[in-house]
Design a protein around this motif. Structure first.
Motif, PDB file in Angstrom:
ATOM      1  N   PRO A 164      84.892 -13.264  19.309  1.00  0.00           N
ATOM      2  CA  PRO A 164      84.164 -12.454  18.275  1.00  0.00           C
ATOM      3  C   PRO A 164      82.770 -11.802  18.478  1.00  0.00           C
ATOM      4  N   ASN A 165      81.966 -12.375  19.424  1.00  0.00           N
ATOM      5  CA  ASN A 165      80.752 -11.700  19.893  1.00  0.00           C
ATOM      6  C   ASN A 165      80.453 -11.959  21.179  1.00  0.00           C
ATOM      7  N   ASN A 166      79.386 -11.484  21.665  1.00  0.00           N
ATOM      8  CA  ASN A 166      78.506 -11.793  22.903  1.00  0.00           C
ATOM      9  C   ASN A 166      77.861 -12.905  23.415  1.00  0.00           C
ATOM     10  N   TRP A 167      77.654 -13.967  22.247  1.00  0.00           N
ATOM     11  CA  TRP A 167      76.767 -15.127  22.367  1.00  0.00           C
ATOM     12  C   TRP A 167      77.084 -15.794  23.527  1.00  0.00           C
ATOM     13  N   ARG A 168      75.926 -16.307  24.209  1.00  0.00           N
ATOM     14  CA  ARG A 168      76.051 -17.258  25.289  1.00  0.00           C
ATOM     15  C   ARG A 168      75.781 -18.615  24.950  1.00  0.00           C
ATOM     16  N   ALA A 169      76.756 -19.522  25.406  1.00  0.00           N
ATOM     17  CA  ALA A 169      76.360 -20.873  25.038  1.00  0.00           C
ATOM     18  C   ALA A 169      75.256 -21.218  25.790  1.00  0.00           C
TER      19      ALA A 169
ATOM     20  N   TYR B 145      72.696 -26.261  12.127  1.00  0.00           N
ATOM     21  CA  TYR B 145      73.885 -26.327  11.265  1.00  0.00           C
ATOM     22  C   TYR B 145      74.296 -25.265  10.648  1.00  0.00           C
ATOM     23  N   SER B 146      73.642 -24.433   9.969  1.00  0.00           N
ATOM     24  CA  SER B 146      73.928 -23.351   8.959  1.00  0.00           C
ATOM     25  C   SER B 146      74.127 -22.039  10.031  1.00  0.00           C
ATOM     26  N   LYS B 147      75.257 -21.411   9.994  1.00  0.00           N
ATOM     27  CA  LYS B 147      75.670 -20.377  10.957  1.00  0.00           C
ATOM     28  C   LYS B 147      75.302 -19.182   9.888  1.00  0.00           C
ATOM     29  N   PRO B 148      75.439 -17.976  10.312  1.00  0.00           N
ATOM     30  CA  PRO B 148      75.275 -16.733   9.862  1.00  0.00           C
ATOM     31  C   PRO B 148      76.505 -16.363   9.096  1.00  0.00           C
ATOM     32  N   ALA B 149      76.309 -15.539   8.265  1.00  0.00           N
ATOM     33  CA  ALA B 149      77.500 -15.196   7.578  1.00  0.00           C
ATOM     34  C   ALA B 149      78.447 -14.276   8.402  1.00  0.00           C
ATOM     35  N   GLU B 150      77.858 -13.557   9.180  1.00  0.00           N
ATOM     36  CA  GLU B 150      78.561 -12.627  10.001  1.00  0.00           C
ATOM     37  C   GLU B 150      77.809 -13.001  11.603  1.00  0.00           C
ATOM     38  N   PHE B 151      78.712 -12.860  12.581  1.00  0.00           N
ATOM     39  CA  PHE B 151      78.372 -13.185  13.837  1.00  0.00           C
ATOM     40  C   PHE B 151      78.215 -11.991  14.685  1.00  0.00           C
ATOM     41  N   PRO B 152      76.954 -11.472  14.416  1.00  0.00           N
ATOM     42  CA  PRO B 152      76.667 -10.083  15.008  1.00  0.00           C
ATOM     43  C   PRO B 152      76.411 -10.330  16.610  1.00  0.00           C
ATOM     44  N   ASP B 153      76.427  -9.360  17.367  1.00  0.00           N
ATOM     45  CA  ASP B 153      76.496  -9.404  18.692  1.00  0.00           C
ATOM     46  C   ASP B 153      74.989  -9.460  19.089  1.00  0.00           C
ATOM     47  N   ALA B 154      74.554 -10.281  19.932  1.00  0.00           N
ATOM     48  CA  ALA B 154      72.966 -10.337  20.260  1.00  0.00           C
ATOM     49  C   ALA B 154      72.601  -9.222  21.203  1.00  0.00           C
ATOM     50  N   PRO B 155      71.079  -8.934  21.065  1.00  0.00           N
ATOM     51  CA  PRO B 155      70.680  -7.706  22.037  1.00  0.00           C
ATOM     52  C   PRO B 155      71.110  -8.117  23.664  1.00  0.00           C
ATOM     53  N   ILE B 156      71.314  -7.014  24.183  1.00  0.00           N
ATOM     54  CA  ILE B 156      71.545  -7.238  25.671  1.00  0.00           C
ATOM     55  C   ILE B 156      70.093  -7.468  26.452  1.00  0.00           C
ATOM     56  N   THR B 157      69.968  -8.708  26.742  1.00  0.00           N
ATOM     57  CA  THR B 157      68.776  -8.984  27.460  1.00  0.00           C
ATOM     58  C   THR B 157      69.122  -9.372  29.183  1.00  0.00           C
ATOM     59  N   ASP B 158      70.269  -9.575  29.375  1.00  0.00           N
ATOM     60  CA  ASP B 158      70.648  -9.746  30.737  1.00  0.00           C
ATOM     61  C   ASP B 158      71.862  -8.788  30.946  1.00  0.00           C
ATOM     62  N   PRO B 159      71.725  -7.725  31.481  1.00  0.00           N
ATOM     63  CA  PRO B 159      72.796  -6.662  31.612  1.00  0.00           C
ATOM     64  C   PRO B 159      73.841  -7.128  32.557  1.00  0.00           C
ATOM     65  N   SER B 160      73.605  -8.225  33.430  1.00  0.00           N
ATOM     66  CA  SER B 160      74.424  -8.512  34.603  1.00  0.00           C
ATOM     67  C   SER B 160      75.549  -9.539  33.965  1.00  0.00           C
ATOM     68  N   SER B 161      75.441  -9.972  32.722  1.00  0.00           N
ATOM     69  CA  SER B 161      76.270 -10.780  32.078  1.00  0.00           C
ATOM     70  C   SER B 161      76.807 -10.284  30.588  1.00  0.00           C
ATOM     71  N   PRO B 162      78.150 -10.775  30.574  1.00  0.00           N
ATOM     72  CA  PRO B 162      78.725 -10.324  29.347  1.00  0.00           C
ATOM     73  C   PRO B 162      78.271 -11.161  28.084  1.00  0.00           C
ATOM     74  N   TRP B 163      77.428 -12.362  28.190  1.00  0.00           N
ATOM     75  CA  TRP B 163      77.173 -13.285  27.463  1.00  0.00           C
ATOM     76  C   TRP B 163      75.587 -13.234  27.248  1.00  0.00           C
ATOM     77  N   GLN B 164      75.080 -12.988  26.123  1.00  0.00           N
ATOM     78  CA  GLN B 164      73.848 -12.814  25.979  1.00  0.00           C
ATOM     79  C   GLN B 164      73.073 -14.097  25.009  1.00  0.00           C
ATOM     80  N   PHE B 165      71.708 -14.150  25.472  1.00  0.00           N
ATOM     81  CA  PHE B 165      70.737 -15.015  24.885  1.00  0.00           C
ATOM     82  C   PHE B 165      70.899 -14.812  23.302  1.00  0.00           C
TER      83      PHE B 165
END
Length: 588
Positions: free
Chosen positions: A146-151, A214-234
């Motif tokens: 669903p989005n580009n968040w990195r674990a 605990y509280s998650k955002p209503a939407e799950f927007p993509d995070a800004p790209i701070t690591d262009p070498s990875s598909p998963w972002q901080f």
């Protein structure tokens, strides 16, 4: 700061954190356990401790060392059972001590019965107890999360579930699915199973794990790209401190804790640099948490994008990190914490002072002097009191057990195509910052396995256990252990000054010396536990391996200074601090 009379018990408490797998093994299987802890309670009591914080001992597959809980109402079998926990609680209370447990309720294990039901079908009644989302598709029709968040431990925060063909959310390992706190039924079940069950047994409070997630955002927007070498972002700024977090915490405290009296709560609150946001969590008026851990100091020198790639820092950064929260609580209804180590951090001597053999004992005592003279509830991590240090650089990766460490190494191996120079740098970072450093077995004596176990330890014992151990220090007046005991008595004797006093820093740009005063407000009550009316103390700490001339603040120059305590017993050299020496002066 208001009068210190009639303060809650947890403000003046000294808390000792026990990592159960590594503290003391009573059965000989190489794994620490609850009975091992019970056998060492007199040692902990004698140190001057009031509260034991026991890291997760709940039933767990141990993917993340117990932070993946499969049953909140049971004990991980190698650690013991519920009867052992009852004995521990009783034994602590008989000694006038208290117990707090880890409250891990942002997520659980994928082996928990609740999640097993949730993933069984899309229409299961517990489906909505976790966060499920359908896939997205790229321009080529390939399925994507669903989005580009990195674990936190690498990769995506979303894990594909083939059976029901949806993704579930996990901020940590894929085996740690996040609860859906928007579901009131889920929250009620968590309160009953993870909180009330243990308070009914007599537990006195909780260290609240990842409390701002605990509280998650209503939407799950993509995070800004701070690591262009990875598909998963901080993405921490997006999934910390969500829209309903304060509503949930108020409800949890009101419904699950208040009926039990003054339950201690200390929150783990990462990625929350805004002081105004902190106020919402720990203001007494808000009635959410008693206090939180501020990680500014512990995070100093960690990589921003990848934490195990160190960044340069000096003492000014440490001073800024500590002064921020010392000063922020002044003249407020908030409270804070004093700590430098826990189960998720490297050893403080190796990070902020010197672990060279000639300096490590002095470094240990100097850091102890700093921590015990800062305002707030004091937390000590097992082994800190004897000056345990980081794992040696020459240990191979195979000796490291932590999931985060191993994932980081694998990622760097992939990104650098196993380049020897790059991988050596990655191991340098691990040897400096990895969580494993806090998890080597406790060093009790110089016998087999440092007296931790007669069996083969689950994790290698540090090579220096013959030089650094409890038995060697317990009768040595110059040892870190004896100095910690002395300091804890000193802190409690002058609690108004050190636990509650006003912090003022001086000489900030000095990269070798940390100088500050602790002073009583005019309306503080100096009679509570004070043997003499001490209004002000000057603390001088040398964070370098070179002798340094003491910096004397202008407002102390007209006063007579009386040495109160020093890390150098019987050999104080006038106006000069020896390498890694610390002193406290009364200034009248």
């Amino acid at each position: 700061m208001a009068s210190v009379s009639h303060q809650p018990w947890w403000k003046e408490a000294v808390v000792y954190q026990v990592y159960p797998a590594s503290f003391k093994d009573s059965k000989g299987d190489g794994i620490g356990d609850i009975q091992g802890l019970v056998s060492k309670l007199d040692y902990i009591k004698d140190l001057g401790v009031d509260v034991v914080w026991l890291s997760p001992m709940f039933k767990s597959p141990q993917v993340d060392m117990g932070y993946d809980i499969s049953d909140y109402e049971d004990v991980h079998e190698p650690f013991g059972n519920l009867a052992d926990m009852d004995e521990l609680i009783d034994a602590l209370h008989q000694r006038g001590m208290k117990l707090i447990l880890d409250l891990v309720i942002n997520h659980c294990s994928d082996q928990h019965a609740w999640f097993q039901e949730s993933r069984s079908s899309r229409d299961n009644p517990k489906r909505d107890w976790y966060i499920w989302r359908p896939p997205t598709y790229d321009s080529k029709g390939n399925r994507q999360p669903p989005n580009n968040w990195r674990a936190s431990f690498g990769g995506s925060v979303w894990e594909w579930d083939q059976r029901t063909e949806e993704y579930y959310l996990h901020y940590f390992a894929k085996e740690q699915p996040d609860f859906n706190w928007d579901n009131a039924e889920t929250r009620k079940a968590i309160y009953n199973s993870a909180i009330r069950f243990w308070l009914d047994k007599g537990v006195d409070g909780f260290r609240v794990d990842t409390v701002n997630k605990y509280s998650k955002p209503a939407e799950f927007p993509d995070a800004p790209i701070t690591d262009p070498s990875s598909p998963w972002q901080f993405a921490y700024p997006l999934f910390c401190n969500g829209p309903r977090i304060h509503e949930y915490l108020k409800e949890m405290v009101r419904e699950a804790m208040d009926p039990y009296g003054d339950v201690m709560t200390v929150g783990e609150l990462p990625c929350t640099p805004d002081a105004k946001e902190i106020l919402r969590y720990v203001s007494a008026r808000e009635h959410e948490l008693n206090m939180v851990f501020h990680f500014d100091m512990v995070y100093t020198g960690m990589g921003t994008i990848r934490k195990y790639i160190p960044e340069p820092f000096d003492l000014r950064d440490v001073k800024t990190a500590l002064a921020k929260w010392q000063c922020f609580i002044q003249d407020t209804d908030m409270w804070t914490t004093s700590f430098a180590e826990n189960h998720d951090s490297a050893r403080s001597i190796s990070r902020f002072a010197s672990d060279a053999p000639e300096y490590r004992a002095q470094s240990s005592k100097m850091l102890a002097l700093m921590l015990t003279t800062l305002t707030g509830t004091l937390f000590i991590y097992q082994g800190q009191e004897i000056g345990m240090v980081n794992i040696p650089r020459d240990w191979p990766l195979e000796e490291y057990k932590d999931l985060e460490t191993r994932n980081f190494f694998a990622l760097m191996k992939e990104k650098t195509k196993n380049d020897p120079k790059e991988m050596s740098a990655a191991m340098d970072g691990i040897a400096y910052l990895a969580r494993d450093h806090a998890r080597t077995p406790m060093q009790w004596n110089d016998s087999l396995n440092a007296g931790f176990s007669v069996g083969n330890p689950w994790m290698r014992v540090h090579d220096n256990y013959r030089e650094i151990n409890v038995e060697k220090q317990i009768n040595d007046d110059t040892s870190p252990l004896q100095f910690w005991k002395r300091l804890l008595r000193f802190r409690k004797t002058h609690k108004n000054l050190f636990i509650y006093g006003r912090f003022t820093e001086y000489d900030h740009e000095n990269t070798a010396l940390f100088t500050y005063t602790k002073s009583l407000d005019d309306n503080a009550n100096p009679s509570l536990g004070e043997t003499k009316e001490v209004k002000k103390a000057l603390v001088c700490l040398n964070f370098s391996g070179v002798r340094q001339k003491i910096f004397l603040p202008e407002d102390c120059q007209s006063h007579t200074l009386e040495l109160a305590i020093s890390t150098n017993i019987g050999r104080v050299d006038g106006d000069n601090l020896e390498p890694y020496e610390g002193r406290v002066y009364w200034t009248q």
